[in-house]
Design a protein around this motif. Structure first.
Motif, PDB file in Angstrom:
ATOM      1  N   GLY A 153       0.628  -1.091   0.050  1.00  0.00           N
ATOM      2  CA  GLY A 153       0.065  -0.040  -0.004  1.00  0.00           C
ATOM      3  C   GLY A 153       0.974   1.094  -0.069  1.00  0.00           C
ATOM      4  N   LEU A 154       2.085   1.036  -0.366  1.00  0.00           N
ATOM      5  CA  LEU A 154       3.133   2.333  -0.351  1.00  0.00           C
ATOM      6  C   LEU A 154       2.663   3.131  -1.690  1.00  0.00           C
ATOM      7  N   PRO A 155       3.457   4.249  -1.831  1.00  0.00           N
ATOM      8  CA  PRO A 155       2.992   5.014  -2.980  1.00  0.00           C
ATOM      9  C   PRO A 155       3.413   4.142  -4.598  1.00  0.00           C
ATOM     10  N   GLN A 156       4.506   3.353  -4.357  1.00  0.00           N
ATOM     11  CA  GLN A 156       4.813   2.402  -5.722  1.00  0.00           C
ATOM     12  C   GLN A 156       4.551   1.087  -5.073  1.00  0.00           C
ATOM     13  N   GLY A 157       3.460   0.781  -4.211  1.00  0.00           N
ATOM     14  CA  GLY A 157       3.211  -0.524  -3.906  1.00  0.00           C
ATOM     15  C   GLY A 157       3.989  -1.142  -2.883  1.00  0.00           C
ATOM     16  N   SER A 158       5.204  -1.710  -3.201  1.00  0.00           N
ATOM     17  CA  SER A 158       6.149  -2.617  -2.460  1.00  0.00           C
ATOM     18  C   SER A 158       7.212  -1.543  -1.871  1.00  0.00           C
ATOM     19  N   VAL A 159       7.814  -2.126  -0.783  1.00  0.00           N
ATOM     20  CA  VAL A 159       9.068  -1.612  -0.220  1.00  0.00           C
ATOM     21  C   VAL A 159      10.238  -1.180  -1.215  1.00  0.00           C
TER      22      VAL A 159
END
Length: 167
Positions: A38-44
């Motif tokens: 759920g980060l801005p670009q999906g993953s860490v």
């Protein structure tokens, strides 16, 4: 407002923080780091890749280094693994420190003209404001990654600027 001392301090801080993240990431499972969180670009890894791309883009504007070879919509896939990310991150942090170490305060005066992918327009903005934005963007995206890593049970190193080791 912004001077070379600020830039040197913040470039050192950026490198210190990225090294601290690497020390955590290198012990983690690649699949966990590539999973959508759920980060801005999906993953860490995707978000760290995006930040790497942003730093390279700012360096191309400020220090006249080559722009990243990755399209804006592909930044999350810039590097396939955390080891590859770290190799690129280490180089970018070195370039950022070189820029800051060779900077004269007068280099921060005036405007910077560039094409903004965010606004999809030509931008002319005060150079010192762009530099502050770059450093703030680094801290913001790393903070989001750190929040997710803590949620994954990871113990993270401190972020307090006054705890940064002195060179």
């Amino acid at each position: 407002m912004t001077d070379r001392t600020y830039c040197r301090t913040m470039s050192r801080y950026n490198a210190w923080q990225n090294k601290g993240l690497w020390d955590v990431l290198k012990q983690m499972d690649e699949a966990d780091l590539a999973a959508d969180r759920g980060l801005p670009q999906g993953s860490v890894l995707g978000t760290l890749n995006h930040l790497l791309w942003l730093d390279q883009m700012w360096l191309s504007r400020l220090f006249k280094v080559k722009t990243p070879d990755v399209a804006h919509d592909k930044t999350a896939q810039m590097t396939p693994t955390t080891a590859a990310w770290w190799a690129e991150r280490f180089r970018a942090d070195g370039a950022l420190r070189m820029w800051a170490d060779t900077l004269a305060s007068v280099d921060l005066h005036g405007d910077l003209a560039f094409w903004s992918l965010t606004s999809q327009s030509d931008v002319i903005a005060p150079r010192d404001i762009c530099v502050m934005h770059m450093f703030n963007q680094q801290a913001d995206l790393r903070a989001q990654v750190r929040l997710v890593l803590v949620g994954m049970g990871q113990a993270l190193p401190p972020t307090a600027l006054f705890l940064m080791p002195r060179d």
